[in-house]
Design a protein around this motif. Structure first.
Motif, mmCIF file in Angstrom:
data_model
loop_
_atom_site.group_PDB
_atom_site.id
_atom_site.type_symbol
_atom_site.label_atom_id
_atom_site.label_comp_id
_atom_site.label_asym_id
_atom_site.label_seq_id
_atom_site.Cartn_x
_atom_site.Cartn_y
_atom_site.Cartn_z
ATOM 1 N N ILE A 330 0.858 -1.181 0.000
ATOM 2 C CA ILE A 330 0.000 0.000 0.000
ATOM 3 C C ILE A 330 0.895 1.233 0.000
ATOM 4 N N THR A 331 0.804 2.019 -1.049
ATOM 5 C CA THR A 331 1.684 3.178 -1.157
ATOM 6 C C THR A 331 1.321 4.245 -0.131
ATOM 7 N N ALA A 332 2.311 5.076 0.214
ATOM 8 C CA ALA A 332 2.149 6.025 1.315
ATOM 9 C C ALA A 332 0.979 6.980 1.097
ATOM 10 N N ALA A 333 0.783 7.446 -0.137
ATOM 11 C CA ALA A 333 -0.291 8.421 -0.373
ATOM 12 C C ALA A 333 -1.648 7.841 -0.019
ATOM 13 N N VAL A 334 -1.895 6.612 -0.429
ATOM 14 C CA VAL A 334 -3.181 5.972 -0.163
ATOM 15 C C VAL A 334 -3.344 5.714 1.333
ATOM 16 N N ALA A 335 -2.298 5.146 1.954
ATOM 17 C CA ALA A 335 -2.401 4.774 3.362
ATOM 18 C C ALA A 335 -2.448 5.988 4.274
ATOM 19 N N CYS A 336 -1.535 6.944 4.064
ATOM 20 C CA CYS A 336 -1.484 8.110 4.945
ATOM 21 C C CYS A 336 -2.759 8.936 4.845
ATOM 22 N N ALA A 337 -3.258 9.089 3.631
ATOM 23 C CA ALA A 337 -4.506 9.827 3.461
ATOM 24 C C ALA A 337 -5.647 9.136 4.197
ATOM 25 N N ALA A 338 -5.715 7.815 4.056
ATOM 26 C CA ALA A 338 -6.788 7.073 4.722
ATOM 27 C C ALA A 338 -6.693 7.204 6.236
ATOM 28 N N TYR A 339 -5.483 7.113 6.784
ATOM 29 C CA TYR A 339 -5.318 7.199 8.234
ATOM 30 C C TYR A 339 -5.517 8.617 8.757
ATOM 31 N N ALA A 340 -5.486 9.585 7.863
ATOM 32 C CA ALA A 340 -5.781 10.963 8.263
ATOM 33 C C ALA A 340 -7.224 11.347 7.981
ATOM 34 N N GLY A 341 -8.011 10.421 7.431
ATOM 35 C CA GLY A 341 -9.408 10.716 7.113
ATOM 36 C C GLY A 341 -9.574 11.579 5.877
ATOM 37 N N ILE A 342 -8.629 11.508 4.947
ATOM 38 C CA ILE A 342 -8.663 12.364 3.750
ATOM 39 C C ILE A 342 -8.920 11.499 2.521
ATOM 40 N N PRO A 343 -10.040 11.676 1.836
ATOM 41 C CA PRO A 343 -10.236 10.985 0.564
ATOM 42 C C PRO A 343 -9.405 11.661 -0.525
ATOM 43 N N LEU A 344 -8.618 10.912 -1.267
ATOM 44 C CA LEU A 344 -7.765 11.535 -2.290
ATOM 45 C C LEU A 344 -8.595 12.105 -3.436
ATOM 46 N N THR A 345 -9.728 11.487 -3.712
ATOM 47 C CA THR A 345 -10.650 12.048 -4.694
ATOM 48 C C THR A 345 -11.999 12.252 -4.017
ATOM 49 N N HIS A 346 -12.757 13.209 -4.538
ATOM 50 C CA HIS A 346 -14.052 13.541 -3.941
ATOM 51 C C HIS A 346 -14.891 14.193 -5.031
ATOM 52 N N ARG A 347 -16.129 13.768 -5.138
ATOM 53 C CA ARG A 347 -16.974 14.258 -6.231
ATOM 54 C C ARG A 347 -17.079 15.770 -6.256
ATOM 55 N N GLU A 348 -17.064 16.419 -5.096
ATOM 56 C CA GLU A 348 -17.243 17.870 -5.050
ATOM 57 C C GLU A 348 -15.926 18.647 -5.097
ATOM 58 N N HIS A 349 -14.808 17.984 -4.790
ATOM 59 C CA HIS A 349 -13.571 18.745 -4.624
ATOM 60 C C HIS A 349 -12.429 18.323 -5.538
ATOM 61 N N ALA A 350 -12.322 17.053 -5.903
ATOM 62 C CA ALA A 350 -11.161 16.605 -6.671
ATOM 63 C C ALA A 350 -11.529 15.438 -7.561
ATOM 64 N N GLN A 351 -11.352 15.627 -8.855
ATOM 65 C CA GLN A 351 -11.661 14.578 -9.821
ATOM 66 C C GLN A 351 -10.418 13.783 -10.235
ATOM 67 N N SER A 352 -9.248 14.176 -9.747
ATOM 68 C CA SER A 352 -8.025 13.447 -10.073
ATOM 69 C C SER A 352 -7.024 13.625 -8.941
ATOM 70 N N VAL A 353 -6.023 12.751 -8.950
ATOM 71 C CA VAL A 353 -4.950 12.838 -7.959
ATOM 72 C C VAL A 353 -3.625 12.622 -8.668
ATOM 73 N N ARG A 354 -2.627 13.390 -8.263
ATOM 74 C CA ARG A 354 -1.285 13.260 -8.845
ATOM 75 C C ARG A 354 -0.300 12.867 -7.750
ATOM 76 N N PHE A 355 0.514 11.861 -8.035
ATOM 77 C CA PHE A 355 1.599 11.482 -7.139
ATOM 78 C C PHE A 355 2.867 12.170 -7.628
ATOM 79 N N VAL A 356 3.511 12.900 -6.733
ATOM 80 C CA VAL A 356 4.669 13.716 -7.103
ATOM 81 C C VAL A 356 5.787 13.454 -6.108
ATOM 82 N N THR A 357 7.031 13.403 -6.596
ATOM 83 C CA THR A 357 8.168 13.320 -5.693
ATOM 84 C C THR A 357 8.959 14.621 -5.761
ATOM 85 N N ALA A 358 9.414 15.078 -4.599
ATOM 86 C CA ALA A 358 10.115 16.366 -4.521
ATOM 87 C C ALA A 358 11.249 16.266 -3.521
ATOM 88 N N HIS A 359 12.089 15.226 -3.680
ATOM 89 C CA HIS A 359 13.111 14.986 -2.670
ATOM 90 C C HIS A 359 14.324 15.894 -2.802
#
Length: 495
Positions: A330-359
């Motif tokens: 389970i990649t960090a974006a999916v897991a961390c968002a779920a454990y924080a109560g954040i849906p990565l997509t939402h019908r009213e707020h976000a129709q897409s999600v981008r995974f980005v690295t910025a190290h």
């Protein structure tokens, strides 16, 4: 208190049980099952205890307890209803360095009798250190339904062949692989069907045909974000089959605890500014151990194919003819968002999600900032803690609203999870104020505001106040100040 698990051989060894009631009877029954030589000290006995005494299976002392009775015993059980008597027995046994169990009194006990799942000669013991015996019994009941009774026959068959297996397969790695096949394949199936002769024949055939040289391979395993409960069943199996585990720095200790105890563990983690093991070094280790016939698990945090350089490692293994397989995590974006109560997509707020690295700064220069700054999408930024100021500046510069909510999730899914929220306008300031450190994932977008209301794991989010937003926004000429709202979430949604 953490107990050291121990299985004691009490066969033909003297054990003293002080007490003659129903509890003492249960203890004596278990001791007789272990072929101990039991003496019961009590003025009166239960009917069953009297029968055992009459049959000569148990010795009986009706006198008052005497210290000298401890001289030749290996183990003592105090099972009376008199705490003073139990304390006396425990104290005197302790002075002689004899292990003693005082029923329902963990403080006085130097050993605890576990709940047992009996598949003799296979025994599974469960202990709560005497603190929660009902929980241990509940777990035993669950295991009873999961573990087939043929496991005892399987253990007996393995014992029968043990010397032949060791002689035929002197290499430990090959022997371990054979045992795993023996315990999970056709032999186990035949024993479940009640066909012991056919099972023995199948085991002997398998032993005769197994190659004597070990076969090395690599399994690329995603360890998830840290919570061991998020491991897949296939990942758990790979960890228990591994001879060598090459693991990243951020793989949690709880996940590593699930691996085989005797597997060699090699940390090959990389950290910003401190790459103590280069990628070429990791490749060399994979090749060295696989060619030596070992089963290697390359254990990566999150998912090996999401910013984990898993593809590079598979290309290297393929080029050198090393067998491999991949177990996703389970990649960090999916897991961390779920454990924080954040849906990565939402019908009213976000129709897409981008995974980005910025190290690092050079990785920022390769990103499409115009696309990243578009509204109604969620950005999940990996390895970005060190570049938050640059991320903040470039996103605002390319048109992302400074009032866009963010959530920084530190140690996502782990016991020390922290969630820091705010808006893009004060991203760097709030991260610095709360000393957010790696590992942390940044989620930017309208959905991040939902962390305040949907959080369920760990401590509540550290939310920005309206005063924080207005103070930071006042220093940026291109930010439109929101009105002072009654509640931060309404301000964010209106802004």
């Amino acid at each position: 208190m953490k107990l050291y698990p121990l299985f004691a051989d009490l066969s033909h060894r003297a054990v003293l049980v002080v007490g003659g009631g129903a509890v003492a009877e249960r203890k004596v029954a278990a001791l007789l099952g272990a072929q101990a030589q039991v003496t019961v000290n009590a003025p009166t006995l239960t009917p069953q205890l009297r029968r055992w005494v009459g049959e000569g299976r148990v010795a009986h002392r009706a006198d008052a307890f005497q210290e000298g009775w401890l001289d030749r015993v290996w183990l003592v059980v105090a099972a009376t209803s008199d705490r003073e008597m139990n304390t006396l027995v425990a104290t005197l046994a302790g002075l002689r360095r004899i292990f003693v169990n005082v029923v329902d009194d963990a403080a006085l006990s130097s050993f605890h009798v576990p709940a047992v799942v009996d598949r003799a000669p296979l025994m599974i013991a469960i202990s709560s250190g005497g603190e929660a015996p009902m929980l241990a019994r509940l777990l035993r009941e669950r295991l009873e339904t999961l573990l087939d009774h043929s496991l005892g026959a399987l253990a007996t068959l393995a014992a029968r062949l043990r010397h032949r297996i060791r002689a035929r397969l002197p290499d430990m790695a090959v022997r371990r692989q054979f045992y795993e096949t023996l315990f999970t394949g056709q032999v186990a199936t035949l024993l479940r069907r009640g066909q012991p002769k056919q099972a023995l024949h199948a085991a002997e055939q398998a032993l005769a045909s197994v190659p004597s040289a070990p076969t090395g391979a690599v399994v690329l395993v995603g360890a998830g974000p840290g919570d061991p409960g998020l491991l897949t069943l296939r990942a758990l199996r790979a960890l228990n089959e591994a001879d060598v585990i090459l693991h990243d720095r951020l793989v949690s200790a709880e996940v590593l605890e699930l691996a085989r105890r005797d597997a060699e563990r090699i940390e090959v983690g990389k950290q910003a500014g401190n790459h103590h093991t280069t990628q070429d070094g990791i490749h060399a280790l994979l090749l060295e151990h696989a060619r030596a016939g070992r089963r290697v698990v390359r254990l990566k945090g999150g998912d090996p194919f999401v910013f984990g350089r898993g593809g590079e490692e598979l290309e290297f293994l393929r080029a050198h003819g090393i067998p491999y397989e991949v177990v996703p995590g389970i990649t960090a974006a999916v897991a961390c968002a779920a454990y924080a109560g954040i849906p990565l997509t939402h019908r009213e707020h976000a129709q897409s999600v981008r995974f980005v690295t910025a190290h690092c700064r050079s990785s920022l220069d390769t990103l499409d900032w115009v696309a990243l700054a578009r509204e109604r999408q969620t950005l999940a930024v990996y390895m970005g803690v060190g570049e938050l100021a640059a991320l903040q500046a470039r996103l605002i510069e390319h048109g992302r609203a400074a009032t866009t909510p963010f959530a920084l999730i530190e140690n996502g899914s782990r016991a020390g999870q922290r969630v820091v929220t705010g808006t893009l306008a004060n991203l760097h300031e709030r991260a610095s104020a709360h000393a957010v450190a790696s590992p942390a994932l940044l989620i930017l977008g309208e959905v991040a505001a939902l962390a305040q209301s949907l959080a369920w794991f760990g401590q509540p989010p550290l939310g920005a106040t309206v005063h924080d937003i207005r103070r930071v926004a006042a220093n940026r000429r291109h930010v439109i100040l929101p009105p002072a709202p009654a509640d931060l979430l309404s301000a964010i949604h209106r802004g």
